[in-house]
Design a protein around this motif. Structure first.
Motif, PDB file in Angstrom:
ATOM      1  N   MET A 144       5.138  72.763  13.483  1.00  0.00           N
ATOM      2  CA  MET A 144       5.114  71.721  12.446  1.00  0.00           C
ATOM      3  C   MET A 144       3.714  71.645  11.829  1.00  0.00           C
ATOM      4  N   THR A 145       3.655  71.659  10.500  1.00  0.00           N
ATOM      5  CA  THR A 145       2.385  71.605   9.800  1.00  0.00           C
ATOM      6  C   THR A 145       1.827  70.188   9.825  1.00  0.00           C
ATOM      7  N   PHE A 146       0.516  70.058  10.158  1.00  0.00           N
ATOM      8  CA  PHE A 146      -0.089  68.729  10.190  1.00  0.00           C
ATOM      9  C   PHE A 146      -0.137  68.180   8.770  1.00  0.00           C
ATOM     10  N   PRO A 147       0.251  66.901   8.557  1.00  0.00           N
ATOM     11  CA  PRO A 147       0.436  66.382   7.194  1.00  0.00           C
ATOM     12  C   PRO A 147      -0.857  66.166   6.410  1.00  0.00           C
ATOM     13  N   LEU A 148      -1.977  66.012   7.068  1.00  0.00           N
ATOM     14  CA  LEU A 148      -3.235  65.784   6.368  1.00  0.00           C
ATOM     15  C   LEU A 148      -4.050  67.074   6.305  1.00  0.00           C
ATOM     16  N   ARG A 149      -4.732  67.269   5.178  1.00  0.00           N
ATOM     17  CA  ARG A 149      -5.567  68.458   5.011  1.00  0.00           C
ATOM     18  C   ARG A 149      -6.827  68.090   4.242  1.00  0.00           C
ATOM     19  N   GLY A 150      -7.858  68.904   4.415  1.00  0.00           N
ATOM     20  CA  GLY A 150      -9.054  68.791   3.610  1.00  0.00           C
ATOM     21  C   GLY A 150      -9.751  67.453   3.706  1.00  0.00           C
ATOM     22  N   ALA A 151     -10.307  67.011   2.585  1.00  0.00           N
ATOM     23  CA  ALA A 151     -11.091  65.781   2.557  1.00  0.00           C
ATOM     24  C   ALA A 151     -10.305  64.560   3.031  1.00  0.00           C
ATOM     25  N   PRO A 152      -9.016  64.386   2.671  1.00  0.00           N
ATOM     26  CA  PRO A 152      -8.275  63.229   3.196  1.00  0.00           C
ATOM     27  C   PRO A 152      -8.231  63.179   4.719  1.00  0.00           C
ATOM     28  N   LEU A 153      -8.179  64.343   5.368  1.00  0.00           N
ATOM     29  CA  LEU A 153      -8.202  64.367   6.832  1.00  0.00           C
ATOM     30  C   LEU A 153      -9.531  63.856   7.366  1.00  0.00           C
ATOM     31  N   LEU A 154     -10.633  64.240   6.718  1.00  0.00           N
ATOM     32  CA  LEU A 154     -11.953  63.778   7.159  1.00  0.00           C
ATOM     33  C   LEU A 154     -12.145  62.289   6.936  1.00  0.00           C
ATOM     34  N   ARG A 155     -11.337  61.700   6.065  1.00  0.00           N
ATOM     35  CA  ARG A 155     -11.454  60.268   5.791  1.00  0.00           C
ATOM     36  C   ARG A 155     -10.495  59.427   6.637  1.00  0.00           C
ATOM     37  N   ASP A 156      -9.705  60.069   7.489  1.00  0.00           N
ATOM     38  CA  ASP A 156      -8.758  59.338   8.332  1.00  0.00           C
ATOM     39  C   ASP A 156      -9.364  59.189   9.734  1.00  0.00           C
ATOM     40  N   PRO A 157      -9.776  57.974  10.108  1.00  0.00           N
ATOM     41  CA  PRO A 157     -10.502  57.820  11.381  1.00  0.00           C
ATOM     42  C   PRO A 157      -9.668  58.161  12.604  1.00  0.00           C
ATOM     43  N   ARG A 158      -8.345  58.051  12.505  1.00  0.00           N
ATOM     44  CA  ARG A 158      -7.525  58.321  13.679  1.00  0.00           C
ATOM     45  C   ARG A 158      -7.517  59.806  14.039  1.00  0.00           C
ATOM     46  N   PHE A 159      -7.535  60.688  13.019  1.00  0.00           N
ATOM     47  CA  PHE A 159      -7.409  62.120  13.277  1.00  0.00           C
ATOM     48  C   PHE A 159      -8.689  62.903  13.009  1.00  0.00           C
ATOM     49  N   ASN A 160      -9.658  62.287  12.359  1.00  0.00           N
ATOM     50  CA  ASN A 160     -10.892  62.996  12.047  1.00  0.00           C
ATOM     51  C   ASN A 160     -11.653  63.359  13.319  1.00  0.00           C
ATOM     52  N   LYS A 161     -12.101  64.612  13.399  1.00  0.00           N
ATOM     53  CA  LYS A 161     -12.944  65.067  14.498  1.00  0.00           C
ATOM     54  C   LYS A 161     -14.359  65.377  14.025  1.00  0.00           C
ATOM     55  N   GLY A 162     -14.599  65.308  12.714  1.00  0.00           N
ATOM     56  CA  GLY A 162     -15.912  65.638  12.204  1.00  0.00           C
ATOM     57  C   GLY A 162     -16.304  67.055  12.567  1.00  0.00           C
ATOM     58  N   THR A 163     -17.505  67.198  13.077  1.00  0.00           N
ATOM     59  CA  THR A 163     -18.033  68.528  13.400  1.00  0.00           C
ATOM     60  C   THR A 163     -17.368  69.161  14.615  1.00  0.00           C
ATOM     61  N   ALA A 164     -16.410  68.500  15.231  1.00  0.00           N
ATOM     62  CA  ALA A 164     -15.718  69.062  16.391  1.00  0.00           C
ATOM     63  C   ALA A 164     -14.425  69.804  16.001  1.00  0.00           C
ATOM     64  N   PHE A 165     -14.078  69.856  14.719  1.00  0.00           N
ATOM     65  CA  PHE A 165     -12.949  70.693  14.330  1.00  0.00           C
ATOM     66  C   PHE A 165     -13.257  72.143  14.668  1.00  0.00           C
ATOM     67  N   THR A 166     -12.308  72.825  15.296  1.00  0.00           N
ATOM     68  CA  THR A 166     -12.516  74.222  15.687  1.00  0.00           C
ATOM     69  C   THR A 166     -12.465  75.138  14.462  1.00  0.00           C
ATOM     70  N   GLU A 167     -12.899  76.377  14.639  1.00  0.00           N
ATOM     71  CA  GLU A 167     -12.824  77.355  13.553  1.00  0.00           C
ATOM     72  C   GLU A 167     -11.385  77.525  13.078  1.00  0.00           C
ATOM     73  N   GLU A 168     -10.446  77.570  14.025  1.00  0.00           N
ATOM     74  CA  GLU A 168      -9.043  77.756  13.669  1.00  0.00           C
ATOM     75  C   GLU A 168      -8.525  76.565  12.875  1.00  0.00           C
ATOM     76  N   GLU A 169      -8.892  75.353  13.288  1.00  0.00           N
ATOM     77  CA  GLU A 169      -8.460  74.156  12.568  1.00  0.00           C
ATOM     78  C   GLU A 169      -9.064  74.114  11.176  1.00  0.00           C
ATOM     79  N   ARG A 170     -10.305  74.524  11.054  1.00  0.00           N
ATOM     80  CA  ARG A 170     -10.942  74.529   9.731  1.00  0.00           C
ATOM     81  C   ARG A 170     -10.220  75.485   8.782  1.00  0.00           C
ATOM     82  N   GLU A 171      -9.774  76.613   9.302  1.00  0.00           N
ATOM     83  CA  GLU A 171      -9.021  77.567   8.489  1.00  0.00           C
ATOM     84  C   GLU A 171      -7.672  77.002   8.076  1.00  0.00           C
TER      85      GLU A 171
END
Length: 542
Positions: A1-28
């Motif tokens: 299942m594809t995660f519903p948030l992507r890009g900048a909106p994901l970084l603005r969601d405090p519940r799912f945002n990991k900031g600099t802890a997003f992995t290389e795979e997640e960033r891709e």
């Protein structure tokens, strides 16, 4: 299942945002390439960075603002930071710093949290509740800002209180944050300073009559039952008479409680239970004199009498061992200005206007300050307590620190090191003679997160006084002899999560024993509680 948030909106969601802890795979996979520095942090590295940034703030209010902003941007990191150093950070997230945050809320608010339910939108409360993006809310902490700590009417600025309380539900009790909702019922304010402040954020109108208040609260409570049917409502920082009336109106009708009344009572009861292990006198032999006869004092008195009855006293005998003192003097039987809820403690006693004289006459084993009158426990008061007790119990519980009835140093110095002390706000260790005392903080954080976790894990349908007594016993039984040896009558705050989860287990025992849940009883209640506890850690989103 594809995660519903992507890009900048994901970084603005405090519940799912990991900031600099997003992995290389997640960033891709999540469209984050270029939106973050190329270095990949662990959560532990982010925690170290957060503590470093926090240490650079030069005031407690600055640290409060930093932590609030962290909560806005990365919820997981915020709660991991709180869990790592609760004793250090709780005074910043809640009392005493939250008092200053409320006073300056119009200046420091960066991003709204929670819901503002204004009386100008009467008839539309359900609509407002449905605007909240989460459909399954289990806990609402609601204030109308009319009696914020000991600071009085702060109107809409009081929103910092439910925000802070619910942060502690999660950090200390393990309640998942997505199930919590802070609410400010905006009824206006009678604080002329706020009404004339161009930066004030609330309704600019005087407060309504009690009848109009009750009508709007009724709409709110009914709306919660429909929109969030599994929700428990915590009333917080309502004016004393309103608080007592609303609690009596709703406690047997919906799942609700008032922390200022019941939570304060339970934490005081836990402190008295701890103190008895130092003084050697059981709870049933304590004589308690309160400075302050409002909702907090009456709440403690009521729960204490119930606990004494459980130890074998009759209700009348238990009430006879409790006395109240207010702005007009000792509450006694000839007074004609008493509320109904004060009359059970209006004994046939002399009319006394001086608190120290009341001590000499009533000879209490403990004094409890819930007056918000700074330094009301002066030298005469402490010395009077020391004359009538070998180990006087001194509890100045008023918040914030500026309103405390005495300091820890004053209590220990004026009692020649014999006081058994706990306060509502934190005080540093005190050296007297060759001994160092560690003052306990009778903070409601020992109680309401445990109640919350028990209600959440069991899906309880009501909150009762018996549950608060169970929470108090659950806290008191975790005080070790090594704590008592340094005068500490509450468990160390560094162990708050463990303390809360064990206290929640005691509360769950009452819930199931009284049939206050539709859920079947599991074999292991402690395991049930632990299985429901929120753990602040990152999960894969790729």
């Amino acid at each position: 299942m594809t995660f519903p948030l992507r890009g900048a909106p994901l970084l603005r969601d405090p519940r799912f945002n990991k900031g600099t802890a997003f992995t290389e795979e997640e960033r891709e996979s999540l469209g984050l390439l270029g939106l973050l520095p190329d270095g990949v942090d662990t959560l532990e590295t982010q925690v170290r960075r957060a503590f470093t940034q926090l240490a650079e703030k030069n005031s407690n209010l600055g640290k409060y603002i930093y932590l609030s902003s962290l909560q806005d941007t990365n919820e997981t990191l915020f709660y991991r930071v709180l869990r790592q150093a609760p004793a250090e950070l709780l005074p910043l997230v809640y009392t005493p710093t939250v008092g200053e945050a409320c006073e300056r809320y119009g200046l420091i608010m960066r991003r709204t949290k929670g819901l503002y339910v204004g009386i100008n939108h009467k008839g539309r409360v359900k609509e407002i509740l449905r605007n909240w993006p989460v459909s399954d809310v289990r806990f609402i902490v609601v204030t109308n800002g009319n009696r914020i700590l000991g600071l009085g009417d702060l109107g809409a600025n009081g929103m910092a209180i439910p925000i802070g309380k619910l942060a502690l539900y999660t950090a200390c009790g393990g309640v998942p944050p997505e199930f919590t909702l802070p609410v400010l019922i905006d009824l206006g304010t009678d604080n002329s300073k706020l009404l004339n402040d161009p930066l004030y954020l609330g309704l600019r109108r005087p407060r309504p009559s009690a009848a109009e208040l009750d009508e709007f609260v009724e709409e709110f409570v009914e709306a919660v039952q429909e929109v969030f049917p599994r929700c428990c409502i915590q009333f917080e920082d309502w004016a004393g008479v309103d608080a007592m009336r609303l609690l009596e109106k709703y406690r047997d009708r919906v799942c609700c409680f008032n922390d200022d009344i019941q939570g304060t009572a339970a934490v005081a009861l836990a402190g008295l239970m701890g103190a008895t292990r130092i003084t050697g006198k059981p709870l049933s032999q304590q004589r308690v004199l309160f400075l302050g006869a409002g909702s907090a004092g009456l709440g403690i008195a009521g729960l204490l009498t119930q606990a004494m009855v459980l130890e074998g006293l009759s209700l009348k005998d238990a009430q006879s061992q409790i006395a109240l003192f207010d702005i007009h003097g000792l509450i006694e039987s000839t007074r004609t200005d008493l509320h109904e809820f004060q009359k059970p403690y209006a004994h046939e006693l002399p009319s006394i206007k001086d608190f120290a004289d009341a001590i000499e006459m009533f000879k209490p084993t403990a004094i409890v300050g819930v007056s918000t009158v700074a330094r009301a426990f002066d030298r005469r008061v402490i010395e009077a307590m020391a004359r009538v007790n070998e180990r006087p119990i001194i509890f100045p519980y008023s918040n914030p620190t500026s309103r405390s009835e005495c300091t820890a140093e004053e209590a220990y110095q004026w009692s020649q090191g014999r006081a058994v002390f706990a306060s509502g706000s934190p005080f540093p260790p005190v050296r007297y003679g060759d001994k160092t005392f560690v003052p306990g903080q009778g903070n409601n954080v020992y109680i309401f997160p445990a109640i919350g976790m028990a209600v959440y894990a069991t899906q309880a349908t009501r909150v009762t006084d018996e549950m608060f007594i169970a929470a108090a016993r659950g806290v008191a039984e975790q005080v070790m002899q090594s704590d008592l040896d340094v005068g500490l009558i509450y468990p160390p705050q560094s162990e708050l999560l463990r303390t809360e989860l064990l206290a929640a287990t005691r509360v769950a025992e009452v819930i199931y024993a009284r049939g206050l849940t539709r859920m079947p009883r599991p074999d292991d209640l402690e395991a049930l509680i632990r299985a429901h506890a929120y753990i602040p850690e990152y999960h894969s989103l790729g």
